[in-house]
Enzyme design. Sequence first.
Site, PDB file in Angstrom:
ATOM      1  CG  ASP A 158      -0.457  -0.422   2.350  1.00 17.38           C
ATOM      2  OD1 ASP A 158       1.027  -0.362   2.623  1.00 17.38           O
ATOM      3  OD2 ASP A 158      -1.273  -0.900   3.471  1.00 17.38           O
ATOM      4  CG  ASN A 209      -9.149  -0.742  11.933  1.00 15.96           C
ATOM      5  OD1 ASN A 209      -8.146  -1.409  11.534  1.00 15.96           O
ATOM      6  ND2 ASN A 209      -9.333   0.631  11.328  1.00 15.96           N
ATOM      7  CG  HIS A 252      -6.186  -1.702   8.868  1.00 16.81           C
ATOM      8  ND1 HIS A 252      -5.951  -0.266   9.033  1.00 16.81           N
ATOM      9  CD2 HIS A 252      -4.784  -1.968   8.992  1.00 16.81           C
ATOM     10  CE1 HIS A 252      -4.786   0.281   9.572  1.00 16.81           C
ATOM     11  NE2 HIS A 252      -4.224  -0.977   9.434  1.00 16.81           N
ATOM     12  CD  GLU A 309      -8.546   1.756   7.807  1.00 17.60           C
ATOM     13  OE1 GLU A 309      -8.615   0.967   8.407  1.00 17.60           O
ATOM     14  OE2 GLU A 309      -7.965   2.770   7.577  1.00 17.60           O
TER      15      GLU A 309
HETATM   16  C1  F6R Z   1       1.195  -1.416   6.229  1.00 20.11           C
HETATM   17  C2  F6R Z   1       0.104  -1.827   6.198  1.00 20.11           C
HETATM   18  C3  F6R Z   1      -0.929  -1.981   7.624  1.00 20.11           C
HETATM   19  C4  F6R Z   1       0.006  -2.354   8.687  1.00 20.11           C
HETATM   20  C5  F6R Z   1      -1.142  -2.245  10.243  1.00 20.11           C
HETATM   21  C6  F6R Z   1      -0.276  -2.678  11.296  1.00 20.11           C
HETATM   22  O1  F6R Z   1       1.789  -1.502   5.157  1.00 20.11           O
HETATM   23  O2  F6R Z   1      -0.632  -2.389   5.292  1.00 20.11           O
HETATM   24  O3  F6R Z   1      -1.965  -2.485   7.397  1.00 20.11           O
HETATM   25  O4  F6R Z   1       0.325  -3.410   8.575  1.00 20.11           O
HETATM   26  O5  F6R Z   1      -1.448  -1.106  10.084  1.00 20.11           O
HETATM   27  O6  F6R Z   1       0.913  -1.699  11.469  1.00 20.11           O
HETATM   28  P1  F6R Z   1       1.816  -1.931  12.438  1.00 20.11           P
HETATM   29  O7  F6R Z   1       2.681  -3.094  12.178  1.00 20.11           O
HETATM   30  O8  F6R Z   1       2.686  -0.644  12.470  1.00 20.11           O
HETATM   31  O9  F6R Z   1       1.299  -2.163  13.656  1.00 20.11           O
END
Ligand code: F6R
Length: 231
Positions: free
Chosen positions: A59, A127, A129, A134
Amino acid sequence: MKNYAQLSKEAARILADQINNKKHSSVLCLPTGSTPLGMYNEIKNMKIDFSRVTIFILDEYVGLDIKDKESYHYYLYHNLLKRINICKEKIYVINGKARNLKKECDAYERKIQKMGLDLIFLGIGLNGHIGFNEPGTSFSSRTRVVKLSDSTLKRNSKNFRKKKIPLRAVTVGIKTIMQAKRIVLLASGKDKADIISKFVNGEISRKIPASILRKHKHILVILDEDAASYL
Ligand code: F6R
């Protein structure tokens, strides 16, 4: 896994096995965020031959140049790509600054479809995602522009030093993720314990986008003890 260090080692071992045990080149999709940092650090020291590997980024924020220090491309370049022997033309990133984002997303999706993902690594948001899919996201979604949820904006804005966090992002979709041959989801820390328990034991629902992963035939979830503490 006992702790984050072990989780990172195990994740790196899986990635290395994918590359080393495959006669043909591997196609990977990789996330950013804090969770995979340990894995990327391990990989840098492992002398894996990435020369035939293709990497897609999971992403990106809308509106950030790929050279912008807050961009996910910069993160992946800085934390992994610049230290491995990957060919430049085998790195696929989404240009969040493209004039025509729909065209950019469709082309990215087509490229993934054409090559097929062998292995995708994912983190999980508080959440539920995955990528920037989301809560509420359709399970048949593809690479597209999305609005970030308030909780994601709140959490991720801590990492934005200079700029205001973009409100939109581009993400590989859930259907695209589900079509990968193998999925590895990583979660570490006490703050992930609640969502991990919902992901594992709750119903499969759009409210928790990660829940659909339970239907994948080759999913591996790697947790440290803190993240698994509500199971
Ligand atoms: C990042 C992504 C997000 C993260 C998620 C967890 O490329 O796609 O889905 O994997 O927000 O983030 P961290 O690892 O910072 O807790």
